[in-house]
Design an enzyme around this catalytic site. Structure first.
Site, PDB file in Angstrom:
ATOM      1  CE  LYS A  15     -11.694  23.660 -15.806  1.00 28.89           C
ATOM      2  NZ  LYS A  15     -11.129  23.427 -17.128  1.00 28.89           N
TER       3      LYS A  15
ATOM      4  CE  LYS B 205      -4.432  27.221  -7.792  1.00 26.80           C
ATOM      5  NZ  LYS B 205      -4.895  28.598  -8.067  1.00 26.80           N
TER       6      LYS B 205
ATOM      7  CE  LYS C  41      -7.472  30.892 -18.918  1.00 27.08           C
ATOM      8  NZ  LYS C  41      -8.880  31.303 -18.763  1.00 27.08           N
TER       9      LYS C  41
END
Ligand code: TRP
Length: 342
Positions: free
Chosen positions: A204, A201, A118
């Site tokens: 969003k 995966k 991240k």
């Protein structure tokens, strides 16, 4: 000291980061709702404090938190059977996280792969909260003495850290106070992959809206996305083994099985050997039948924000009733004056 025994208690958290999709529904919401029927107490938290470890527009965060709550309820969560609330309403999470900041070691935190992912190349510019994220997550779990934590594969390392923190705390203070929590990792059957690329995966943040089914999509959109889902030219294999090297085919079969509450074996017995031109409409019908009522119910709930806020505030009261005495005992163990009278 005698071995402490803990009541079976399930805890999990989801970030209110917007755009709920089929992957969140099958991998989290539906799984969590199914666990309500077990003997364990179930506690589910919308982790708004975790969300702000990266920048969030305040109005969007508020909306996403309420929408996630609506998603839970539309998916079948019963506020009488489970405790449902948003993290920031129960201050004990942040309070215990501070104690855990003083238990966890820099070296442990630096090894967390999610932080590295991240923070990216510019880790110096990441927030201190993003670095401390896993200690807050350990506090979420341990402030309830939770014994079981259903999560995705990507959270395994954070749960190992939670166990390390519990063990170090118990060891340093010579107590048997925090339980060593068991992760309940989701199986392949509920891991939903992108409709455009069976190796990624469903997410969003994928730029292509066709890659995912949003819980707010209407029936036509759901059907269209399944019609356009990537496949290969072969018909479905007749045996499960034949799905192995065909990620897109396997993903669609998995989604069918999860939505129908069937095993992959049972689905293959029905649909093995069929062409996608036949299977996709079956899947579209099933997906619309299962998901359209959820999106309708979410939309209905979102028209009554007062009701959602009431559910969250009542859930927070119930959560606090469990967390407050555990935090007081922790303070007492650590040597904080006044902890006993809180
Ligand atoms: N980190 C989790 C995720 O991104 C969310 C989370 C926060 C969580 N606190 C938790 C999950 C406690 C389980 C238990 O998916």
């Amino acid at each position: 000291m005698a071995e402490a025994s803990y009541t079976p208690r399930v805890f999990s958290g989801i970030q209110p980061s917007g755009n709920l999709h089929l992957g969140n529904y099958l991998g989290a919401l539906k799984r969590f709702v199914d666990m309500q029927e077990s003997d364990a107490q179930t506690i589910y938290c919308m982790v708004d404090l975790h969300a702000i470890t990266v920048w969030q527009e305040p109005e969007k965060l508020r909306h996403a938190t309420r929408e996630l709550c609506a998603g839970f309820i539309a998916a079948g969560l019963d506020a009488k059977k489970s405790i449902l609330f948003n993290q920031s309403q129960v201050a004990e999470h942040a309070q215990l996280a501070w104690i855990f900041n003083c238990v966890a070691r820099m070296g442990w935190m630096k090894r967390m792969t999610q932080f590295k992912d991240k923070a990216g190349k510019n880790a110096e510019n990441a927030s201190l909260g993003l670095f401390g994220y896993p200690a807050l997550m350990a506090a979420d779990i341990l402030v309830y003495h939770a014994t079981h934590v259903p999560v995705g594969e990507d959270q395994k390392q954070h749960l190992e850290l939670t166990r390390d923190i519990a063990m170090k705390f118990n060891h340093d203070y010579g107590v048997d106070f925090f339980p060593i929590t068991e992760p309940v990792i989701e199986g392949a059957a509920t891991r939903v992959m992108s409709l455009r690329d069976g190796s990624k995966k469903m997410s969003k943040s994928d730029p292509s809206d066709l890659s995912r089914i949003n819980l707010t999509d209407d029936a036509d959109t759901i059907a269209k996305k399944i019609r356009k889902a990537k496949t290969d030219p072969e018909p479905l294999p007749s045996e499960i083994d034949g799905l192995e090297a065909r990620p897109e085919a396997r993903n669609l079969v998995n989604i069918y099985a999860a939505l129908a509450d069937m095993s992959v074996e049972a689905v293959m017995a029905d649909v093995g050997g069929r062409a996608f031109s036949e299977f996709k409409p079956m899947l579209a019908d099933l997906a619309v039948a299962k998901l359209a009522p959820i999106s309708d119910e979410m939309a209905r709930l979102m028209r009554d924000v007062g009701e959602i806020d009431r559910i969250l505030s009542q859930g927070a009261d119930k959560a606090r009733a469990i967390a407050a005495p555990i935090l007081s005992q922790t303070y007492e163990i650590v040597g904080m004056v006044g902890a006993g009278v809180r």
